[in-house]
Design a protein around this motif. Structure first.
Motif, short mmCIF file in Angstrom:
data_model
loop_
_atom_site.label_atom_id
_atom_site.label_comp_id
_atom_site.label_asym_id
_atom_site.label_seq_id
_atom_site.Cartn_x
_atom_site.Cartn_y
_atom_site.Cartn_z
N ILE A 9 -31.60 0.10 10.10
CA ILE A 9 -30.73 0.76 9.13
C ILE A 9 -31.02 0.27 7.70
CG2 ILE A 9 -28.34 1.01 8.34
CD1 ILE A 9 -28.96 2.75 10.70
N ALA A 10 -31.24 -1.02 7.53
CA ALA A 10 -31.48 -1.59 6.19
C ALA A 10 -32.78 -1.08 5.58
CB ALA A 10 -31.50 -3.11 6.27
N SER A 11 -33.70 -0.58 6.41
CA SER A 11 -34.95 -0.03 5.92
C SER A 11 -34.88 1.49 5.77
CB SER A 11 -36.10 -0.38 6.87
OG SER A 11 -36.30 -1.78 6.92
N SER A 12 -33.71 2.05 6.04
CA SER A 12 -33.52 3.49 5.97
C SER A 12 -32.57 3.91 4.86
CB SER A 12 -33.00 4.01 7.32
OG SER A 12 -33.85 3.64 8.38
N PHE A 13 -31.50 3.14 4.68
CA PHE A 13 -30.48 3.48 3.68
C PHE A 13 -29.98 2.21 3.00
CE2 PHE A 13 -29.84 6.10 7.55
CZ PHE A 13 -30.34 7.30 7.08
N ARG A 14 -29.43 2.38 1.79
CA ARG A 14 -28.76 1.29 1.10
C ARG A 14 -27.49 1.84 0.46
NH1 ARG A 14 -32.92 -3.15 -1.46
NH2 ARG A 14 -34.49 -3.06 0.20
N PRO A 15 -26.47 0.98 0.30
CA PRO A 15 -25.23 1.45 -0.33
C PRO A 15 -25.51 2.10 -1.68
CG PRO A 15 -24.89 -0.70 0.67
CD PRO A 15 -26.36 -0.42 0.76
N GLY A 16 -24.86 3.24 -1.91
CA GLY A 16 -25.05 3.98 -3.15
C GLY A 16 -26.00 5.14 -3.01
N ASP A 17 -26.84 5.16 -1.97
CA ASP A 17 -27.77 6.27 -1.75
C ASP A 17 -27.02 7.56 -1.47
OD1 ASP A 17 -29.78 4.41 -1.95
OD2 ASP A 17 -30.40 4.52 0.16
N LEU A 18 -27.60 8.67 -1.90
CA LEU A 18 -27.12 9.99 -1.51
C LEU A 18 -28.04 10.53 -0.43
CD1 LEU A 18 -26.14 11.67 -4.91
CD2 LEU A 18 -24.67 10.51 -3.26
N VAL A 19 -27.45 11.01 0.64
CA VAL A 19 -28.21 11.42 1.82
C VAL A 19 -27.89 12.85 2.20
CG1 VAL A 19 -28.62 10.91 4.27
CG2 VAL A 19 -28.17 9.04 2.66
N ARG A 20 -28.94 13.62 2.51
CA ARG A 20 -28.74 14.95 3.09
C ARG A 20 -28.83 14.78 4.60
NH1 ARG A 20 -32.95 17.58 1.27
NH2 ARG A 20 -31.93 18.42 -0.58
N ALA A 21 -27.82 15.29 5.31
CA ALA A 21 -27.76 15.11 6.77
C ALA A 21 -27.13 16.32 7.42
CB ALA A 21 -26.97 13.85 7.11
N SER A 22 -27.27 16.41 8.72
CA SER A 22 -26.61 17.46 9.49
C SER A 22 -25.52 16.84 10.36
CB SER A 22 -27.61 18.22 10.36
OG SER A 22 -28.18 17.36 11.32
#
Length: 201
Positions: A131-144
């Motif tokens: 998870i730490a290599s995929s996202f970080r706090p503050g990121d904006l993510v497009r998801a389903s």
């Protein structure tokens, strides 16, 4: 709950519509082993059960539909399959906790809590996801939206190529994607790992 009692009722995803042995799913709903639930915001419309052969009452069940509300005051609520933009609030080894900010390009009035589990980050090599290599706090993510999880928190997926981080910063500077797995600060050239949303042609 009798079909006549729910006809015309306004429902949101997760609202129970009736027993699965009494109703057949039409549009805007889904069934579990025991019950039928709404999957979109809308009005309930029930189609009467058909008749069996010879004119008698057959085994056919009434068909329940949830018709999407068209008025501009209808609340924007995520449902299974919706594309959302979410902001990462925190991460741990198992998941990223996020807040849904928009649904199908429509901004929500109040953010919905959601979670991206490690097994839903990538389509391949799921056991190797960090998870730490995929996202970080503050990121904006497009998801389903995969499903409605526990305690009204949605489960999201970024497994498809077009899903993942769409905006991230380093010391306040917007980063740019340099691959499907990394973003870079254009000022300092610092590179950080991300699950990047790759634009599809």
């Amino acid at each position: 709950m009798a079909a006549a009692e729910i006809e015309g009722k306004v429902v949101v995803p997760g609202d129970k519509l009736g027993q699965a042995d009494e109703l057949t799913c039409g549009c805007g709903c889904y069934a579990t082993e025991l019950h039928v639930f709404a999957s979109v915001v809308g009005h309930v419309h029930v189609e009467a059960a058909g008749r069996g052969e010879g004119g008698g009452e057959g085994a056919q069940k009434a068909v329940v539909n949830v018709v999407r509300r068209k008025d501009r005051f209808a609340p924007v609520v995520p449902s299974t399959g919706s594309l959302v933009i979410a902001k990462v609030q925190s991460i741990n080894a198992r998941a990223a906790k996020v807040s849904i900010l928009s649904v199908n390009d429509e901004r929500v009035k109040q953010a919905f809590p959601a979670m991206i589990r490690s097994q839903d980050v990538r389509e391949h090599n799921k056991d190797d996801v960090q998870i730490a290599s995929s996202f970080r706090p503050g990121d904006l993510v497009r998801a389903s939206v995969v499903s409605l999880g526990d305690t009204r928190s949605y489960f999201l997926s970024t497994a498809e190529d077009g899903l993942g981080v769409v905006h991230a910063t380093y010391d306040g500077v917007p980063m740019v994607a340099i691959s499907a797995e990394a973003m870079q600060c254009p000022n300092t050239l610092v590179t950080q790992a991300r699950k990047v949303a790759i634009k599809q042609d």
